[in-house]
Design a protein around this motif. Structure first.
Motif, short mmCIF file in Angstrom:
data_model
loop_
_atom_site.label_atom_id
_atom_site.label_comp_id
_atom_site.label_asym_id
_atom_site.label_seq_id
_atom_site.Cartn_x
_atom_site.Cartn_y
_atom_site.Cartn_z
N CYS A 142 6.80 -9.74 -2.14
CA CYS A 142 7.14 -10.84 -3.05
C CYS A 142 5.87 -11.54 -3.55
O CYS A 142 5.79 -11.96 -4.68
CB CYS A 142 8.04 -11.85 -2.34
SG CYS A 142 9.63 -11.16 -1.88
N ASP A 143 4.87 -11.66 -2.68
CA ASP A 143 3.61 -12.31 -3.03
C ASP A 143 2.43 -11.40 -2.66
O ASP A 143 1.88 -11.51 -1.56
CB ASP A 143 3.49 -13.66 -2.31
CG ASP A 143 2.23 -14.42 -2.69
OD1 ASP A 143 1.52 -14.01 -3.63
OD2 ASP A 143 1.96 -15.45 -2.04
N THR A 177 -0.54 -11.49 -3.52
CA THR A 177 -1.84 -12.16 -3.40
C THR A 177 -2.25 -12.30 -1.94
O THR A 177 -3.43 -12.32 -1.62
CB THR A 177 -1.83 -13.55 -4.08
OG1 THR A 177 -0.84 -14.37 -3.45
CG2 THR A 177 -1.54 -13.43 -5.57
N VAL A 178 -1.26 -12.41 -1.04
CA VAL A 178 -1.56 -12.49 0.39
C VAL A 178 -2.21 -11.18 0.86
O VAL A 178 -3.17 -11.19 1.63
CB VAL A 178 -0.29 -12.81 1.22
CG1 VAL A 178 -0.60 -12.82 2.71
CG2 VAL A 178 0.32 -14.12 0.79
N GLN A 227 7.01 -11.19 4.80
CA GLN A 227 7.32 -10.36 3.65
C GLN A 227 7.75 -8.94 4.05
O GLN A 227 7.96 -8.10 3.19
CB GLN A 227 6.11 -10.29 2.70
CG GLN A 227 5.72 -11.65 2.15
CD GLN A 227 4.74 -11.51 1.02
OE1 GLN A 227 4.96 -10.79 0.06
NE2 GLN A 227 3.61 -12.21 1.14
#
Length: 161
Positions: free
Chosen positions: A77-78, A80-81, A146
């Motif tokens: 979902c993210d 960038t992590v 995630q």
């Protein structure tokens, strides 16, 4: 009927290869700290060996992480992590690699065998330990928030019957 995916998937190689160098690098740092105040050379030699093995291991973990990245990044979902995890992993690997280079130079160049150089080496390894802990935090965030690389069973778990 839904089947379980094979355990030996590419994205599983990273968690299998990352934990051993984490322990080695943390213990190497601890041994080098004790070696600063101990008169026994065993601490220094043990720290050097663990640093050497940990640096080899951390680069293997980087390689397996790069393999997993291509598979896992599309499911996050993210993402960038994941990018931050990767960037700090490289930083950590380079910090400990530089520490190993200094360690080897100290071993073979007599003029560098000083208490100050040993202290600088420990400070560098402590910085590496800090980034290593942050990389681990980001890795845990990827897995536990995630589900990066995690097989999520069906609601009724029919694949286990």
């Amino acid at each position: 009927m839904i089947e379980l995916p094979d355990f030996w998937r590419t994205e599983v190689f990273h968690p299998l290869s990352v934990h051993f160098p984490i322990v080695l690098l943390l213990m190497a740092t601890l041994f080098k700290i004790i070696g600063l105040w101990s008169s026994k050379i065993t601490w220094d030699h043990g720290g050097r060996l663990m640093l050497f093995l940990g640096v080899i291991g951390v680069w293997i973990a980087i390689y397996t992480g790069d393999l997993a990245d291509g598979i896992v990044s599309r499911q996050l979902c993210d993402p960038t992590v994941l990018k931050e995890h990767e960037n700090f992993a490289y930083t950590t690997a380079w910090i400990f690699t530089i520490a190993l280079a200094i360690e080897l130079l100290m071993r073979y160049i007599d003029i560098l065998k000083t208490r100050i150089t040993s202290f600088i080496l420990v400070l560098l390894m402590l910085a590496g330990t800090g980034t290593l802990m942050y990389v681990g935090h980001l890795g845990a965030e990827l897995v536990y928030q995630q589900a990066a690389g995690v097989n999520i069973p069906s609601e009724d778990c029919t694949e286990f019957n």
